[in-house]
Structures are given as C-alpha cells and as structure tokens.
Write an enzyme that holds these catalytic residues in place. Structure first.
Site, PDB file in Angstrom:
ATOM      1  N   SER A 148       0.967  -1.082   0.340  1.00  0.00           N
ATOM      2  CA  SER A 148      -0.267  -0.177   0.079  1.00  0.00           C
ATOM      3  C   SER A 148       1.034   1.700   0.304  1.00  0.00           C
ATOM      4  O   SER A 148       0.358   2.400  -0.420  1.00  0.00           O
ATOM      5  CB  SER A 148      -1.173  -0.074   1.412  1.00  0.00           C
ATOM      6  OG  SER A 148      -1.874   1.682   1.187  1.00  0.00           O
ATOM      7  N   TRP A 162       2.669   1.476  -3.609  1.00  0.00           N
ATOM      8  CA  TRP A 162       1.346   1.973  -4.321  1.00  0.00           C
ATOM      9  C   TRP A 162       1.181   3.691  -4.893  1.00  0.00           C
ATOM     10  O   TRP A 162       0.809   4.191  -5.591  1.00  0.00           O
ATOM     11  CB  TRP A 162      -0.079   1.511  -4.288  1.00  0.00           C
ATOM     12  CG  TRP A 162      -1.191   1.776  -4.803  1.00  0.00           C
ATOM     13  CD1 TRP A 162      -1.378   0.725  -5.594  1.00  0.00           C
ATOM     14  CD2 TRP A 162      -1.831   3.221  -4.974  1.00  0.00           C
ATOM     15  NE1 TRP A 162      -2.611   1.232  -6.528  1.00  0.00           N
ATOM     16  CE2 TRP A 162      -2.534   2.904  -5.559  1.00  0.00           C
ATOM     17  CE3 TRP A 162      -2.292   4.036  -3.741  1.00  0.00           C
ATOM     18  CZ2 TRP A 162      -3.814   3.847  -5.888  1.00  0.00           C
ATOM     19  CZ3 TRP A 162      -3.212   4.964  -3.931  1.00  0.00           C
ATOM     20  CH2 TRP A 162      -4.079   4.624  -5.194  1.00  0.00           C
ATOM     21  N   HIS A 163       1.442   4.151  -2.949  1.00  0.00           N
ATOM     22  CA  HIS A 163       1.031   5.648  -3.215  1.00  0.00           C
ATOM     23  C   HIS A 163       2.547   6.658  -4.064  1.00  0.00           C
ATOM     24  O   HIS A 163       2.201   7.225  -4.655  1.00  0.00           O
ATOM     25  CB  HIS A 163       0.665   5.755  -1.858  1.00  0.00           C
ATOM     26  CG  HIS A 163      -0.250   5.942  -0.925  1.00  0.00           C
ATOM     27  ND1 HIS A 163      -0.630   5.020  -0.435  1.00  0.00           N
ATOM     28  CD2 HIS A 163      -1.343   6.556  -1.203  1.00  0.00           C
ATOM     29  CE1 HIS A 163      -1.586   4.534  -0.266  1.00  0.00           C
ATOM     30  NE2 HIS A 163      -2.403   5.925  -0.803  1.00  0.00           N
ATOM     31  N   GLY A 164       3.317   6.197  -4.101  1.00  0.00           N
ATOM     32  CA  GLY A 164       4.681   6.264  -4.741  1.00  0.00           C
ATOM     33  C   GLY A 164       5.863   6.018  -4.941  1.00  0.00           C
ATOM     34  O   GLY A 164       5.981   5.268  -3.496  1.00  0.00           O
ATOM     35  N   PHE A 186      -0.764   9.595  -7.520  1.00  0.00           N
ATOM     36  CA  PHE A 186      -0.493   8.188  -7.935  1.00  0.00           C
ATOM     37  C   PHE A 186      -1.027   7.452  -8.762  1.00  0.00           C
ATOM     38  O   PHE A 186      -1.038   6.478  -9.218  1.00  0.00           O
ATOM     39  CB  PHE A 186      -1.391   8.040  -6.374  1.00  0.00           C
ATOM     40  CG  PHE A 186      -0.355   8.964  -5.387  1.00  0.00           C
ATOM     41  CD1 PHE A 186       0.460   9.018  -6.210  1.00  0.00           C
ATOM     42  CD2 PHE A 186      -1.576   9.473  -4.508  1.00  0.00           C
ATOM     43  CE1 PHE A 186       1.316   9.948  -3.676  1.00  0.00           C
ATOM     44  CE2 PHE A 186      -0.748  10.089  -3.566  1.00  0.00           C
ATOM     45  CZ  PHE A 186       0.344  10.240  -2.708  1.00  0.00           C
TER      46      PHE A 186
END
Lengths: 359, 465
Positions: B319, B322-324, B465
């Site tokens: 997670s 996933w954001h960056g 994102f």
C-alpha cells in the site's frame, strides 16, 4: 419542450466556448473583436499587469506614480558602426535604436531563433539576448531552445538533458495533415475560458468584491499574485513559489547551472558560426529578486560568474541590487523607466568599452 | 483537466446534458468514452497510449480467461497482470529502482550511471491499472463474465469521474450500470449536484487554504517554531482528507447525476478509534482491493497469528509503495502496518462498550498518530520527515508564521474545518430533498466557494499516484 431547447442551447454553447478557448485563432479573433468595446470589452487596467490580474485597482499603494514618468533619454550622437540584433521580450519593447551607443542599424526580434536575419558583413553584427529571469531556466534548460532553434547545425551538437518534463507534440492523426494534439488541447484553456466567460467590464464588481475581501479580511491578493513582505509591491506568484521553475527562490543545484551554461555555449557557438561578431546575454532580474532578495537562489550571478561560459554577459543584477532607486513598477512584473534607463546605461557602457566608441 | 477548473465545469455541463438527450445506451456509452478520452488527454495527451495499451490487453485477456480451462486461464491472468504491473513498474518505479542501484554502487565506491526515464508519471496510473486488474481477477474467479463489448469495457476503465483518482471500482458494480439505460431522475441530479458542491467546498475552501500553511511549514522546518510545525502537520491531515475526499465527493456526485452509483471511499476516518479502524474508513476502495486481492489470497488470518502479522505487513508495504516510488511512502506504509499489528489487541474492545471519554481519547490518540505518520507521506525524503518530527518535539521557539498574512485566515480555517466535521458527523449523506432547500443550498455553496475559495489551480494530491 422548453427544457429540451434549453438543454440543446447549453450543449452548443458549451461546445462553442470550449472550442473557442482552445483555438488560438479563435482567441485572437475574439480578443480583437472585444478590444475597446463598451461593456462587453475586456477589463483594461492601466495600473500594471499584476494589478490587473489581482483586481487590486482600488489599492492606491500598487498604482504607479500619476502621471507615469516617461523615458527622456537623449539620443546617442557618437560613432555608429554596430548592427544590433536585440533578441528581447516585453522588457525591451519600448527601447528604440537611438537609445543605444554606436548602433547604426537596429533589429528587434522577439526570440530571434524563430525568425530570419541577414547579416551585413561591413558592420559589427552584435546579438544581444535579453531575457527575463523568470523565463531563463525554462528556456535555456533545453527543450524550448531546441524547439525554437531551427538551424540544423545546432541540432547535431549535443544539447544537455532537460529538467522540466515537456511531452513532445506528437502528430496524432496522420490522416489529417496539420492536426496535432495542440489543435484539441490548450494548456491555457482555463485562462481563456475565464476571459471568454467572465472577464467583461460589467462583471468587474464581482471580481473586485472578492479581491477586496481577500485584501481587507485575509490580507492577501487573489489568484496568481502575491503581495511583497513590505506590502509595497505585487509579485507574480510563479516568481516566488519555491517549487516553480520560474521562481527566484527555487533551490538550484550545480548540475542544473552546468547544463544551462553548456546550452548557452552551444547557442553561442551557433551564432558565432552564423557570422555574429559577438553575442551578449543580459538577464533581467525578477522584481522579487531585487525587492525581496532574502532566499534568492542566485541564478543570475551563478550563470554570469560561471568560468566556462563563453557568451559575454551584461550584468544588470549587480547594479540593480546596489542602487537605492526603485526600478520596478509596484503593480507590474516589469521595470519602470528608471530601471530601463539604468539597463541602457549598463549596455551602452559595455558597448563603448568593448568597441572603443567615441562619444 | 482538474475538477476544480472552469474547463471541467463546462465539460461536465455539456456531457451531462448530452447524455440525457441520447435515447439509447449505446450512444451514451460512446459519448462517455469519448468524453473520458478528452478528459484524460487534457492532462498530457500522449499518455492515453499507455492507458489504451493496457485496456486492449485486459479486454482480450478477459475473453481468453473465460474461454480457457485450468492452466491456460492462469496463463492469461498472469499475462494481464504482467501488462498492468509492467506499466506500473516502468512508468512509476523504474527511476526509483535505478536511483537505489546508483546509491548502492556509490556506497561501495563504484559509481554507476544507468539511464533514467525522462517523463512524468502518467496521471492516475495506479488507479486505473488496479481497476483493470480487478476486472481480470474477477473474471478469473468466475465472479464476473468477460465483457464482450469493447467500448463498454474501455469505459469501465476510463469512466471520467473516477479515472484519475478513484474510487477503484469493481466490475460487478460499474459494468452493469454503464450498460443499463438509466432515465433522467431529478432527485439523483439534486443529490449528485449537492454532493459535487460539497466536494468543491472541501477542495477550494478548505484543502487549498490549508495548503498555504502546509507549504510554508514544510518549507521552513528549521526556522519555524515547534507549535507552527505541529499546526502544519495537523493542517496537512485535514488538507489531504479534504483534498482526496473532496475529489471523491465530486466523482461520486458527477456519476450520481447520471444515475450511476460508485462506491464510497471515505467514512469519517478521523473519527476512528484505532489504526485498524482508520483503514476501514480511509480510501476504502484501495483497502478493500488489497484485502480481496492480496491479504485473503495470502491466507489472511487463517494460517495462524504470525502469518497474519506477516500478511498485514506485506499489504501495508504494498500500500505504501502503491502511493509512490519513494522510501517515504514505504516507511509510511510499514509504520501503519506495525501499528495495526501492535495496537489491534489493545483496541479491539467495541467502542460502544467504552465510556464516551475513553472513546474520545482513543479517537484523539488515533488522529495524532495518523497525523505524525502523514509527515512521512508529505516529506520529500526520510531525513526531512525525521527532522520535522524532531523539531516538533524540540519544543522550541522560532517563527510562528503559518503562511497566513492575517489571523482572520487562521480562525476562518478552523471554522471551516469545524463546519466540515460537524456536517459529516451529524448530517451525513444527502439531506436536501426539498427543491427550495436545494436551490438555497446551491446558491449558498456557489457564493461561498467563489468568495472564500482559493483558486490557484492546485491539482488534487492523489493525482500523482
């Protein structure tokens, strides 16, 4: 039935507005058609481009001295053997040939790279690149310069990498020659929409009301304009936003300076090969650079002092920083007449010195 | 185009009116697809080629998965996942990976120079690839029939309200709605428009105003006082919430106007009584995606306590990533995972059974924890985040300037945050049914957004994102 007609009307209206705000030709037509018209005319502000953008006409502190003082420069009368090509911008629009020392022939061309020029070999052909500090980085860091310099010789040479990401303008529909992505997408569409939908003389009270609320209640300007710390000047937000490439305060590392210098050298070699006797660069400091120097990233001195820079520089920054005169309009991005005249003095001193001109 | 732009307002008006003028669903699907292409291309036109490529792969993968048996089904699923994760790997994570290789070699005194990708991250890449993957996984699990209509499938991935920042939808929810002819319904239009206005309010009046404080404090860590830095951190919690949930409100509202219901993405997350509770309320569509497609397939809590903890950490690591592509996001994710594991037992008592004061203290402590973790999320790098936290705990003086030129702006910010929290706690959902109330609410919100909105064309935070 009425609802149906109304919905069709708004569909067509919306499509036309979107198209008109995308098309450069349509925007040019609309702009001409609205010039100097009565209530539907474009909002005209005589107190400066930043006052206009922020609708702060009512704040007297940002208005220029009334009436504005005009340049009173006397014409240069000494020897004249220079053909000067001034690759300038809005800062040098008001400059005339007689303002320069030793200039017998004067050509003002905005961004010379896109135009054409024929050099007279019997004269000293001097190219002076005058550029506003806020555009310097985006222009000389690569992409824009490469796009605009049409000569193939320069393309063969290596031009350093680019920091800001600008996607190339791909040709999408090859079936329709001439159609590019810019035909359908315009990065200034929101500004154009605001102009087409709201920016009328009759709607000014609404904008001024918001500007007054922000100014008197929150003590700030609206939109893309910020008030200087001493409350005497307006600055374009992009010139003070630390994250913006146009900013005077965005941290710059040495690699970025090296790339800028290398690109200037490529440009210098190109113009020297084209036949220019000399190429000068003069970067005009942002208003914020001079009026609010704390935290300045020193872009101009770092370029000018770069040991391997081949292009000659005309240093306005150092003199502007030292002088006690106010050199910029309080509500405008540009210099005032004192600023322009001081710059002309610096340029002329340099020409007189470099070419042994006699006054 | 961003939702908080004039271009979007005109675009939305044209598309919606045109949508209701069309009398068959085929025409409506085409209209929405073309509109969605225009919407996406308004950011950077060329990037639609990447999106188009993954749509084509996933469309055919879906058909092939459905047609095939056993091993072949898995092969086509893996092909689809590789295409999607490959796009993410190349466009989002490649430079991060190479940078770390460079750093590693430099550490051992052997500098290396591998080429970097010189292009911006395609807008919303993580959102639409995850949505596309949920389609092929659901087809593989036989919970969704492969979509034969290419245009409908492309619209499922590209439906403009949720294309660039979610919610990350499931095919079972959206595809049937897109294919069904849904007549004009004034109540839905009212509900949708009211929700959009609430989203605009959260974005332009709250989030973009708080952004001034956040930019100032994060840009002046060493000369700001501890109090100013703490205020900046708290304001960032509200900025990111109002920014992202405001976007979701506009997205859900725009879809609702067209009689399409998207999944809720936020459930008052700052009223959570624990970190694990926070993750059932924050970015619900992403949390449930990881739960359904990563946590449960890994064994969830069915394989013992240690395995559950490992699975939780894997999900939060992913997670974060996933954001960056930055270690700050990885650390942010891992810290959340760690807190979920450590604090679950202590907070598992039902909040209803605790007394109100204890409950309020749990909420406050959860909010403060989340706020401190956001510092990693917001900072440029781990060092900067750590410096920010250290300066808060240094309890020192310094500049109290928050980026506001007037105390009025600070009081106003607190007031609008309070209004937002009150409304979402005590008046959730659509509470305006009466026409007169709707018109009054609309007029009031338009005036408030215009006069008190900060219009700096700030993009939504989650677009990156």
């Amino acid at each position: 039935m009425l609802k149906k007609i109304a919905s069709y009307f708004f569909i067509v209206f919306g499509l036309v507005v979107l198209w008109a705000s995308t098309s450069r030709e349509a925007m040019a037509f609309i702009s001409n058609a609205r010039d100097n018209k009565f209530w539907w005319g474009t909002y005209q502000c005589l107190h400066g481009d930043l006052v206009s953008m922020s609708y702060l006409d009512f704040v007297k502190a940002f208005n220029p001295p009334n009436p504005p003082r005009h340049a009173k420069r006397t014409a240069y009368t000494g020897t004249k053997n220079i053909a000067l090509y001034l690759d300038g911008d809005s800062y040098t629009w008001p400059v005339r040939d007689t303002n320069f020392a030793g200039v017998s022939e004067y050509h003002f061309i905005e961004r010379i790279h896109g135009g054409s020029y024929h050099l007279d070999s019997s004269k000293k052909n001097i190219l002076l690149i005058e550029i506003s500090e806020r555009y310097f980085y985006s222009y000389f860091s690569g992409q824009q310069m490469i796009n605009e310099v049409l000569d193939t010789t320069i393309k063969k040479k290596s031009v350093s990498g680019i920091f800001p990401v600008t996607a190339p303008n791909l040709l999408y529909a090859s079936l329709f020659t001439g159609l590019t992505t810019t035909t359908f997408f315009n990065k200034y569409i929101n500004q154009n929409l605001q102009g087409n939908l709201f920016n009328y003389n009759f709607s000014m009270p609404m904008f001024e009301a918001k500007a007054a609320l922000n100014y008197y209640v929150f003590n700030r300007a609206s939109g893309d304009v910020v008030i200087s710390d001493d409350r005497k000047f307006l600055f374009l937000k992009e010139t003070v936003d630390k994250n913006d490439i146009h900013s005077s305060y965005r941290p710059l590392n040495n690699d970025e300076i090296t790339i800028l210098v290398n690109n200037l050298n490529v440009l210098y070699d190109h113009y020297k090969a084209e036949g220019f006797s000399e190429v000068y660069l003069s970067i005009i400091p942002n208003s914020a650079t001079i009026q609010q120097p704390e935290g300045y990233n020193k872009l101009i001195p770092r370029i000018q002092d770069a040991p391997n820079l081949r292009m000659k520089t005309i240093d306005a920054y150092t003199t502007f920083r030292k002088t006690r005169q106010v050199l910029y309009w309080p509500g405008d991005t540009h210099w005032n007449y004192d600023g322009m005249e001081l710059w002309l003095d610096i340029v002329n001193d340099r020409f007189i010195n470099d070419y042994a001109l006699h006054q | 185009m961003t939702f908080n732009s004039l271009q979007f307002l005109v675009f939305f008006m044209v598309v919606t009116l045109w949508y209701f003028r069309l009398k068959n669903q085929k025409g409506r699907i085409w209209l929405l697809l073309i509109a969605s292409c225009y919407f996406y291309m308004s950011f950077i036109p060329e990037y639609i080629l990447i999106l188009g490529g993954t749509i084509i792969v996933d469309y055919f993968a879906g058909l092939l998965i459905e047609k095939s048996e056993a091993g072949k089904r898995k092969f086509w699923l893996i092909t689809s996942l590789i295409a999607n994760i490959g796009a993410l790997a190349v466009f989002k994570y490649y430079n991060f990976f190479i940078d770390n290789i460079h750093t590693g070699f430099l550490f051992f005194g052997k500098p290396l120079s591998l080429p970097l990708l010189k292009m911006a991250l395609p807008i919303g890449l993580s959102f639409h690839t995850f949505q596309a993957m949920s389609y092929t996984i659901e087809v593989y699990r036989r919970k969704q029939a492969a979509e034969r209509n290419f245009v409908a499938y492309a619209l499922y991935v590209m439906f403009y309200p949720q294309l660039v920042a979610g919610p990350i939808e499931r095919p079972q929810n959206v595809l049937p709605q897109l294919k069904e002819f849904r007549p004009y319904n004034w109540d839905n239009v009212k509900e949708g428009l009211a929700r959009m206005l609430w989203g605009f309010f959260k974005k332009v009046v709250i989030a973009d105003r708080l952004a001034m404080v956040v930019e100032r404090t994060y840009g002046h860590v060493h000369d700001s006082s501890s109090l100013a830095l703490f205020t900046g951190a708290v304001f960032y919690s509200f900025q990111i919430y109002c920014d992202f949930s405001g976007y979701s409100d506009i997205a859900l509202g725009a879809a609702k106007v067209m009689n399409i219901r998207l999944m809720e993405n936020f459930k008052q997350p700052y009223l959570s009584h624990s970190i694990s509770n926070f993750w059932t309320r924050w970015h619900v569509s992403l949390s449930s995606w990881f739960r359904d497609y990563v946590y449960i397939p890994l064994g969830g809590n069915r394989k013992g306590e240690w395995r559950r903890k490992l699975n939780v950490m894997i999900v939060f690591l992913l997670s974060g990533l996933w954001h960056g592509a930055n270690w700050t996001f990885v650390v942010w994710g891992l810290l959340h995972g760690l807190l979920v594991i450590l604090l679950t037992r202590k907070t598992q008592q039902e909040p209803e059974r605790r007394n109100k004061l204890i409950n309020a203290l749990w909420m406050l402590s959860t909010f403060i924890l989340v706020t401190f973790l956001w510092i990693f999320f917001r900072s440029e790098n781990i060092g900067a985040a750590w410096a920010y936290i250290k300066e808060i705990f240094a309890l020192r003086g310094g500049s109290n300037y928050l980026g506001f030129n007037s105390r009025n702006e600070l009081y106003f910010s607190i007031l609008v945050i309070a209004i937002m929290l009150y409304r979402e706690k005590f008046l959730p959902g659509h509470f305006i049914t009466n026409n007169i109330r709707f018109y009054c609410f609309t007029a009031m919100m338009v005036l408030i957004c215009y006069f008190f909105g900060v219009f700096a064309e700030n993009q939504f935070i989650y677009f990156q994102f």
